[in-house]
Structure formats: C-alpha cells, structure tokens
Design an enzyme around this catalytic site. Structure first.
Site, PDB file in Angstrom:
ATOM      1  CE  LYS A  13      -2.459   0.553   3.709  1.00  0.00           C
ATOM      2  NZ  LYS A  13      -2.081   1.808   4.404  1.00  0.00           N
ATOM      3  NE  ARG A  89      -4.479   3.061  11.474  1.00  0.00           N
ATOM      4  CZ  ARG A  89      -3.592   2.364  10.791  1.00  0.00           C
ATOM      5  NH1 ARG A  89      -3.855   1.113  10.471  1.00  0.00           N
ATOM      6  NH2 ARG A  89      -2.452   2.903  10.407  1.00  0.00           N
ATOM      7  NE  ARG A 168       1.602  -6.332  11.678  1.00  0.00           N
ATOM      8  CZ  ARG A 168       2.726  -7.026  11.631  1.00  0.00           C
ATOM      9  NH1 ARG A 168       3.154  -7.692  12.699  1.00  0.00           N
ATOM     10  NH2 ARG A 168       3.442  -7.089  10.529  1.00  0.00           N
TER      11      ARG A 168
END
Length: 213
Positions: A13, A89, A168
């Site tokens: 990204k 987020r 994660r």
C-alpha cells in the site's frame, strides 16, 4: 479527485500510495504525517492528541477524526484532491469521515483496495531474520544469507514471527471488511490484485483512477 487506499500490512500500500501521489499530484494524507503535523503546528486537535501520546495512551477516535477534519479543511485539498492512507481504520471512523466530507462539501470518488492472499502475506512478513552478531537483516525467501551459515546465528523479532503476523492480519481483516463493504455499497471500490509485479499493480490502479475522470 479524492481517493482512499486500503490493503493489508505487506500488500504494498505504501509503495503504491507514493506512486499515485507522484502521478496524479493529489495530497497524500497519511495518519502518521497528519498527527506529526498537527502536533508540530500545535493545532487544537494536535495539542489534544499529544496529551494522550505523552501519557502512553491511545488517541481516541474523536481526536483522530478531528485531526483528519482539520487536514481536509486546508486549502490545498480543494485545489489538488487527496489520497487518504491509513484512515479510516474502523467502520466508526468511516462513518465519521462520511460526515466530515459532507460538512466540507467534499466527496470520496474512489477506494483502491489492494487484495493479496493473507497466506502469502504471512510468508512475506514473517520471513525476516536478523544476524545476532552483525545486526544485518535478511529474508528467508526473498533475501536469504549467502554462503555457509548456521540457523542459530539468526533470530526473529517477536513481531516477525508467523503467529504474531497472523494475529495482526486477522485483526486488520476483521476491521477492514466492514469498511470495504460500506464503500462497496456506494459503488466506489476498485479491487486491484496485489500479487503482481509492482508496476503491474500500479498500471491496474491507474486504469481504475482514470475511469473516474
């Protein structure tokens, strides 16, 4: 042109965001840069954010949302457009962004979603090893040590271990899915396959962005 770029950790990204900014001349709005600028300029929200960070606490959503609003209200956004990177987020932040854009008479034109198989990301992110003596960093697959070496000469940071990486990624997938769905309902999501050469990924992104014009 106002864009949002999304993708899991390790999907590339950051690399693609830099290329988009260079080609299209939009303002790159990343979470880290926004916080640093707001605190350096001692804006109302920057001062508030610093008060939490100095105490080692997480910055609440309302402060993060406020910092984003401060940045989006600046003159260069109306002139150049923006690329949001690292925000929202959570789905709550996405709803707050909708409200902020509406209040500023702005709209999100497109969401670039870089898709990469999580299994390949685990391999990519958990392959890093560090030489105990020299501190040199290698990758088991993409940049292995050369010559004769003993595995005991290397170690992995806790963050780089496969189980940590998987946790994660799982958190990111769970948080990102409702955001993607939210924007998919608005018909502005462009899925781009990230398991390609960097330039091929960017070519797909350019095609997606060009279709917005």
């Amino acid at each position: 042109m106002n864009l949002l770029i999304m993708g899991l950790p390790g999907a590339g990204k950051g690399t693609q965001a830099a290329k988009i900014v260079e080609k299209f001349g939009v303002a790159h709005i990343s979470t880290g840069d926004m916080f640093r600028a707001a605190m350096a300029n001692k804006t109302e929200m920057g001062v508030l954010a610093k008060s939490f960070i100095d105490k080692g606490e997480l910055v609440p959503d309302e402060v993060t949302n406020g910092i984003v609003k401060e940045r989006l209200a600046q003159d260069d956004i109306a002139e150049k457009g923006f690329l949001l990177d690292g925000y929202p987020r959570t789905i709550e932040q996405a709803h707050a962004l909708d409200e902020t854009l509406s209040n500023l008479d702005l709209k999100l034109d497109g969401v670039i979603n870089i898709e990469v198989n999580p299994e390949s990301l685990i391999e990519r992110l958990s392959g890093r090893i560090i030489n105990r003596k020299t501190g040199e960093t290698f990758h088991k697959v993409f940049n292995p040590p050369v010559g004769d070496y003993n595995e005991d000469d290397f170690y992995q940071r806790e963050d780089d271990k496969p189980e940590t990486v998987k946790r994660r990624l799982d958190v990111n997938i769970a948080q990102g899915a409702p955001i993607i769905e939210h924007y998919r309902k608005a018909g502005i999501v462009f899925d781009v396959q990230g398991n390609q050469d960097i330039d091929d990924v960017f070519a797909d992104i350019v095609r997606a962005i060009s279709s917005l014009k």
